[in-house]
Scaffold this motif. Structure first.
Motif, short mmCIF file in Angstrom:
data_model
loop_
_atom_site.label_atom_id
_atom_site.label_comp_id
_atom_site.label_asym_id
_atom_site.label_seq_id
_atom_site.Cartn_x
_atom_site.Cartn_y
_atom_site.Cartn_z
N UNK A 165 0.83 -1.20 0.00
CA UNK A 165 0.00 0.00 0.00
C UNK A 165 0.87 1.26 0.00
N UNK A 166 1.38 1.60 -1.16
CA UNK A 166 2.16 2.83 -1.31
C UNK A 166 1.87 3.43 -2.68
N UNK A 167 2.69 4.37 -3.10
CA UNK A 167 2.46 5.06 -4.37
C UNK A 167 2.42 4.10 -5.54
N UNK A 168 3.20 3.00 -5.45
CA UNK A 168 3.27 2.04 -6.55
C UNK A 168 1.95 1.29 -6.74
N UNK A 169 1.05 1.38 -5.77
CA UNK A 169 -0.23 0.67 -5.87
C UNK A 169 -1.28 1.46 -6.65
N UNK A 170 -0.95 2.70 -7.02
CA UNK A 170 -1.90 3.48 -7.82
C UNK A 170 -2.06 2.84 -9.19
N UNK A 171 -3.25 2.84 -9.77
CA UNK A 171 -3.48 2.18 -11.06
C UNK A 171 -2.74 2.87 -12.20
N UNK A 172 -2.10 2.02 -13.06
CA UNK A 172 -1.41 2.53 -14.26
C UNK A 172 -0.43 3.66 -13.95
N UNK A 173 0.34 3.48 -12.88
CA UNK A 173 1.23 4.54 -12.41
C UNK A 173 2.25 4.93 -13.47
N UNK A 174 2.83 3.95 -14.15
CA UNK A 174 3.86 4.26 -15.15
C UNK A 174 3.30 5.10 -16.29
N UNK A 175 2.06 4.82 -16.66
CA UNK A 175 1.43 5.60 -17.73
C UNK A 175 1.28 7.06 -17.30
N UNK A 176 0.77 7.28 -16.09
CA UNK A 176 0.54 8.65 -15.63
C UNK A 176 1.85 9.41 -15.43
N UNK A 177 2.90 8.70 -15.07
CA UNK A 177 4.21 9.35 -14.95
C UNK A 177 4.70 9.79 -16.32
N UNK A 178 4.33 9.03 -17.36
CA UNK A 178 4.78 9.35 -18.72
C UNK A 178 3.97 10.45 -19.38
N UNK A 179 2.76 10.73 -18.85
CA UNK A 179 1.86 11.70 -19.49
C UNK A 179 2.50 13.08 -19.69
#
Length: 256
Positions: A213-227
């Motif tokens: 349960x940390x930031x990595x658990x957010x859905x599609x995190x890598x995608x949103x970081x790339x936006x």
């Protein structure tokens, strides 16, 4: 030169002397103006009696009460918009019914709302309330005469208020219309969906996929970081294309 100045002044004066007129009556306290805006008196209305009570008339023998939009008890009726009482309190006359409300314009009295009361004996009493726009004024009702000497008795008065000013959209006067616009609703829907998406995805990752349960658990995190990078690349590409069109140059691309 002087002729041009006179023409300019005449046009300027003509434009600014145009009066507000209602072209469509929405209900007994709201109308649409010729500018496509609205005048709405509902914020002034009282739900429990007259908003303006026993205001002394010019000859000081009569007092007047007024309430826009909502009917009040006067004489034998409960739909009164305006009521006249003798200063001594021994007489009372109904001057107009809410159901007869009608917006209009007169060269002498300006924009007004008029109410009437036609009695069985043929006596007609009318109340004509001039609407004076004053964005910074405290709401004020002022009787300006005590009616005529024969029927129809027309009683003139003046309502000064920010709610007598035109507003966009149709609500509430002065600082703008009441209620939410379509854009407000859309923003709220988007925000609600975003919260549901983030909370739901986080719950699925933590409780079903057993992620920490940390930031990595957010859905599609890598995608949103790339936006942000995608947005930057798109903006750079678009700017380059616009510059190329403006200067007439063409972009050369390598053959694949």
């Amino acid at each position: 030169m002087h002729l041009k100045i006179l023409i300019f002044v005449s046009i300027f004066s003509a434009v600014h002397s145009q009066q507000v007129t209602c072209v469509k009556q929405i209900n007994n306290c709201k109308c649409e103006t010729s500018a496509g805006k609205f005048i709405d008196l509902s914020p002034i209305a009282s739900a429990s009696g007259f908003q303006f009570k026993r205001i002394l008339g010019p000859n000081r023998n009569w007092v007047y009460s007024y309430n826009p939009c909502t009917g009040v008890q006067c004489e034998s009726g409960s739909d009164a918009a305006s009521c006249q009482n003798s200063a001594a309190g021994s007489q009372e006359f109904l001057l107009g019914l809410q159901s007869t409300a009608k917006f209009g314009y007169d060269s002498t009295y300006g924009l007004y709302i008029k109410y009437d009361n036609k009695q069985s004996g043929g006596i007609i009493r009318e109340s004509m309330v001039s609407l004076v726009c004053s964005p910074d004024a405290t709401d004020k009702f002022e009787p300006t005469d005590d009616g005529g000497i024969s029927s129809p008795f027309i009683f003139h008065s003046k309502l000064t208020s920010k709610h007598a000013c035109e507003v966009d959209g149709g609500g509430g006067g002065g600082s703008g219309g009441g209620g939410m616009s379509g854009g407000d609703v859309l923003i709220i829907i988007v925000l609600v969906l975003l919260v549901v998406y983030l909370a739901g995805g986080f719950a699925v990752n933590v409780f079903l996929l057993k992620k920490t349960a940390n930031l990595q658990a957010l859905p599609n995190l890598n995608f949103w970081i790339s936006v942000p990078g995608y947005v930057k690349d798109g903006a750079t590409f678009t700017a380059a294309k616009v510059r190329g069109l403006a200067t007439g140059s063409k972009q050369n691309y390598e053959n694949i």
